[in-house]
Design a protein around this motif. Structure first.
Motif, PDB file in Angstrom:
ATOM      1  N   ALA A  82       3.929  11.953  -7.220  1.00  0.00           N
ATOM      2  CA  ALA A  82       2.536  12.136  -7.649  1.00  0.00           C
ATOM      3  C   ALA A  82       1.603  11.104  -7.033  1.00  0.00           C
ATOM      4  O   ALA A  82       0.398  11.105  -7.325  1.00  0.00           O
ATOM      5  CB  ALA A  82       2.451  12.063  -9.170  1.00  0.00           C
ATOM      6  N   GLU A  83       2.151  10.183  -6.204  1.00  0.00           N
ATOM      7  CA  GLU A  83       1.396   9.116  -5.547  1.00  0.00           C
ATOM      8  C   GLU A  83       0.769   8.149  -6.545  1.00  0.00           C
ATOM      9  O   GLU A  83      -0.198   7.466  -6.224  1.00  0.00           O
ATOM     10  CB  GLU A  83       0.316   9.688  -4.625  1.00  0.00           C
ATOM     11  CG  GLU A  83       0.878  10.527  -3.497  1.00  0.00           C
ATOM     12  CD  GLU A  83      -0.211  11.051  -2.593  1.00  0.00           C
ATOM     13  OE1 GLU A  83      -1.132  11.748  -3.087  1.00  0.00           O
ATOM     14  OE2 GLU A  83      -0.160  10.748  -1.386  1.00  0.00           O
ATOM     15  N   LEU A  84       1.331   8.100  -7.750  1.00  0.00           N
ATOM     16  CA  LEU A  84       0.883   7.117  -8.731  1.00  0.00           C
ATOM     17  C   LEU A  84       1.630   5.795  -8.555  1.00  0.00           C
ATOM     18  O   LEU A  84       1.141   4.739  -8.956  1.00  0.00           O
ATOM     19  CB  LEU A  84       1.096   7.656 -10.147  1.00  0.00           C
ATOM     20  CG  LEU A  84       0.218   8.857 -10.518  1.00  0.00           C
ATOM     21  CD1 LEU A  84       0.622   9.420 -11.872  1.00  0.00           C
ATOM     22  CD2 LEU A  84      -1.256   8.478 -10.514  1.00  0.00           C
ATOM     23  N   VAL A  85       2.799   5.876  -7.978  1.00  0.00           N
ATOM     24  CA  VAL A  85       3.561   4.696  -7.580  1.00  0.00           C
ATOM     25  C   VAL A  85       3.822   4.815  -6.086  1.00  0.00           C
ATOM     26  O   VAL A  85       4.225   5.878  -5.600  1.00  0.00           O
ATOM     27  CB  VAL A  85       4.897   4.602  -8.350  1.00  0.00           C
ATOM     28  CG1 VAL A  85       5.770   3.494  -7.783  1.00  0.00           C
ATOM     29  CG2 VAL A  85       4.637   4.372  -9.834  1.00  0.00           C
ATOM     30  N   VAL A  86       3.554   3.739  -5.345  1.00  0.00           N
ATOM     31  CA  VAL A  86       3.756   3.737  -3.897  1.00  0.00           C
ATOM     32  C   VAL A  86       4.707   2.601  -3.550  1.00  0.00           C
ATOM     33  O   VAL A  86       5.171   1.864  -4.429  1.00  0.00           O
ATOM     34  CB  VAL A  86       2.411   3.582  -3.159  1.00  0.00           C
ATOM     35  CG1 VAL A  86       1.504   4.777  -3.421  1.00  0.00           C
ATOM     36  CG2 VAL A  86       1.701   2.295  -3.583  1.00  0.00           C
ATOM     37  N   ALA A  87       5.003   2.460  -2.262  1.00  0.00           N
ATOM     38  CA  ALA A  87       5.984   1.455  -1.838  1.00  0.00           C
ATOM     39  C   ALA A  87       5.603   0.060  -2.301  1.00  0.00           C
ATOM     40  O   ALA A  87       6.469  -0.766  -2.618  1.00  0.00           O
ATOM     41  CB  ALA A  87       6.134   1.493  -0.314  1.00  0.00           C
ATOM     42  N   GLY A  88       4.298  -0.206  -2.366  1.00  0.00           N
ATOM     43  CA  GLY A  88       3.867  -1.545  -2.757  1.00  0.00           C
ATOM     44  C   GLY A  88       3.900  -1.799  -4.246  1.00  0.00           C
ATOM     45  O   GLY A  88       3.793  -2.949  -4.683  1.00  0.00           O
ATOM     46  N   GLY A  89       4.012  -0.743  -5.060  1.00  0.00           N
ATOM     47  CA  GLY A  89       4.055  -0.946  -6.494  1.00  0.00           C
ATOM     48  C   GLY A  89       3.276   0.105  -7.271  1.00  0.00           C
ATOM     49  O   GLY A  89       2.992   1.205  -6.776  1.00  0.00           O
ATOM     50  N   VAL A  90       2.871  -0.243  -8.498  1.00  0.00           N
ATOM     51  CA  VAL A  90       2.180   0.666  -9.413  1.00  0.00           C
ATOM     52  C   VAL A  90       0.680   0.639  -9.127  1.00  0.00           C
ATOM     53  O   VAL A  90       0.080  -0.442  -9.040  1.00  0.00           O
ATOM     54  CB  VAL A  90       2.451   0.249 -10.878  1.00  0.00           C
ATOM     55  CG1 VAL A  90       1.655   1.118 -11.846  1.00  0.00           C
ATOM     56  CG2 VAL A  90       3.936   0.335 -11.178  1.00  0.00           C
ATOM     57  N   THR A  91       0.065   1.805  -8.983  1.00  0.00           N
ATOM     58  CA  THR A  91      -1.372   1.879  -8.698  1.00  0.00           C
ATOM     59  C   THR A  91      -2.183   1.758  -9.979  1.00  0.00           C
ATOM     60  O   THR A  91      -1.675   1.955 -11.093  1.00  0.00           O
ATOM     61  CB  THR A  91      -1.729   3.206  -8.012  1.00  0.00           C
ATOM     62  OG1 THR A  91      -1.490   4.285  -8.946  1.00  0.00           O
ATOM     63  CG2 THR A  91      -0.902   3.420  -6.749  1.00  0.00           C
TER      64      THR A  91
END
Length: 554
Positions: A190-199
């Motif tokens: 859902a792109e709410l969490v990405v490789a860098g962490g939690v958005t």
């Protein structure tokens, strides 16, 4: 596109605003002042300064001898402003007119001249405030909701909110794999969490109270119920600083707790209309959360009164969006958050929703959504719950029974103009033509004096007498249109009551004319100055739609 004589003619009757400036400049005009105005026009979205025309209405061409060498002037403006300014010379029968047109500034880049970033302030030019400059510089910053929140972890998300997100996403997509997908993978998909962490989008939508307090305290919604306008503590107040996906239904429950029904009769059936429509309230709340500025302090406020609902969110409209274009311009300030709303079925598609709010208000015979208190610091939307026109509701029922396709937002906006005796703006005229061809609307008169009316054949016979006092009642509507034409024609010189009596049909009594004037004043179409026999009527400064000559016949 270079201005034309026809464009100049329309400008002569237009209101001066941040996009249009008039100067007489009969004998000349200082280059530095011209450059300042061009910079200000560019900073406020682009526009034109017209030389050789009086700046007060009724405007007239007086001619200008300024800047005879236009190419040289253009080159000087480009050199000083680093912006391409167009210059056009128009030869009018009453004199030479020169128009300088500045484009909108580049995104995130204010235009400076002589060490300042200029803007309009009434008749003057003033430097932009630090707050305005900051908002311009922020235009090129990345989507806040897509940024990773340093320190936030999956443990900061409320499991109940994650389960709710999973359920809604499955119901929207009907993909069985969503039900068994691990939480981390679900949120990455859902792109709410990405490789860098939690958005930040994940925190706003799914975060627990402790995480929101720590990382994004502004993601709070405050609900208040006030039974009256009396200042003081609210009758009920609830502060919701937890996952929006859990707060969403709670807010509607709070509103619906005191959501009384209003009644109107259609033929032999008594029908109910809620004061606050669920879809309108939900869409208003979604817009407030998705498009607010989370870098600004302050919460979203939802204030409910017995007959209106106010929703206020920090930050003005996103760049490029205004009250005038809100139905056609969709620019989400927090796209990642808006996309998550769309993914789990809260909205049909990211960035939209205003049209659905307008639809609901119009279909229920209520006032249009009101953005009166919106400014550069906040978006304030008021939903008025009072049914103002039950006859119009009957008219819509009749159309439905006849299977007439007139359900688009544009159709409803045309109906709203007609029932209130307002001008139909130029952008709605194609729908006006369609409705006339369908026989839903009828017209009377020619040219700028054309009036439009609901077709009586679509009115239930009892409703014809009870419909909105400025709807299909032909005689009354014609009289209203005549009053508006005369008041607008006299403009700033005003119109006396005796002039109206002379121009209107003799069948109208003095009391009937006074009643029509009172209606038009209450609607904001006209205003009065003075008292008794010395009073004069004038066009109102603010109308629902811009003054664009749209009374012309279609």
């Amino acid at each position: 596109m270079a201005p034309t004589p026809d464009q100049l003619h329309s400008w002569l009757t237009a209101r001066e605003n941040e996009h249009l400036e008039f100067k007489e400049a009969r004998h000349g005009f200082h280059f530095e002042k011209l450059a300042k105005y061009c910079a200000a026009l560019a900073n406020e979205g682009g526009g034109s300064i017209v030389l050789g025309v009086t700046d007060r209405r009724p405007r007239r061409v007086v001619g200008s001898a300024a800047f005879e060498n236009l190419e040289r002037t253009k080159a000087g403006l480009v050199e000083r402003l680093r912006l391409r300014i167009e210059a056009t010379e128009l030869l009018h029968p009453d004199g030479r007119v020169v128009v300088f047109t500045a484009p909108a500034r580049p995104l995130g880049v204010p235009i400076a001249f002589e060490g300042a970033y200029w803007m309009r302030a009434g008749e003057d030019l003033v430097p932009m405030t630090p707050d305005m400059l900051r908002r311009i510089f922020d235009e090129t910053r990345p989507d806040f909701s897509a940024e990773v929140c340093d320190g936030a972890r999956l443990a900061d998300l409320d499991p109940r909110a994650v389960d709710e997100f999973r359920r809604r996403w499955y119901e929207k997509s009907q993909l069985p794999a969503i039900l068994t997908r691990p939480t981390g993978q679900l949120l990455r998909d859902a792109e709410l969490v990405v490789a860098g962490g939690v958005t930040y989008a994940a925190l706003i939508l799914l975060g627990n109270t402790a995480a929101l307090s720590r990382y994004v305290a502004a993601a709070e919604i405050v609900f208040e119920y006030r039974s009256s306008e009396t200042p003081g503590p609210a009758s009920q107040r609830e502060e919701l600083r937890y996952a929006f996906l859990l707060a969403f239904d709670r807010i509607w429950d709070l509103v619906n707790l005191r959501n009384d029904k209003q009644h109107y009769q259609y033929r032999l059936v008594m029908l109910d209309v809620p004061t606050f429509a669920q879809e309108s309230v939900r869409e208003t709340l979604l817009n407030a959360v998705a498009h607010r500025d989370y870098r600004q302090p302050g919460s979203v406020f939802v204030r409910q009164y017995p007959r209106r609902l106010e929703v206020v969110s920090p930050g003005g409209f996103p760049n490029g969006v205004s009250v005038e274009n809100i139905l056609s311009r969709h620019i989400p300030r927090n796209r990642r958050l808006a996309d998550a709303f769309a993914r789990c079925g809260l909205v049909e598609r990211a960035g939209q929703g205003a049209d659905r709010i307008y639809d609901e208000c119009l279909r229920q015979g209520k006032r249009l959504p009101d953005f009166t208190h919106t400014d550069e610091y906040q978006v304030a939307l008021t939903l008025h719950g009072e049914i103002r026109d039950d006859g119009f509701l009957q008219f819509l029922h009749c159309l439905g029974e006849e299977n007439i396709d007139a359900t688009r937002t544009e159709d409803l906006l045309v109906f709203d103009c007609v029932r209130r005796g307002r001008r139909v703006p130029a952008e709605l005229r194609p729908w006006l033509r369609k409705l006339i061809k369908q026989g839903v609307l009828e017209s009377s008169g020619r040219g700028r004096g054309t009036g439009y009316f609901f077709a009586p054949k679509f009115m239930d016979s009892p409703a014809r007498a009870r419909v909105s006092r400025h709807g299909p009642d032909r005689a009354r509507a014609i009289a209203r249109a005549a009053i508006l034409r005369l008041v607008r024609a006299n403009g700033e010189q005003g119109t006396r009551f005796d002039e109206l009596r002379t121009e209107l049909p003799r069948t109208l009594t003095r009391d009937q004319i006074q009643s029509l004037l009172k209606e038009l004043k209450e609607e904001g179409a006209i205003l009065v100055e003075g008292a008794t026999r010395a009073s004069k009527w004038y066009p109102a400064d603010k109308t629902q739609f811009r003054e664009d000559g749209s009374e012309e016949a279609v």
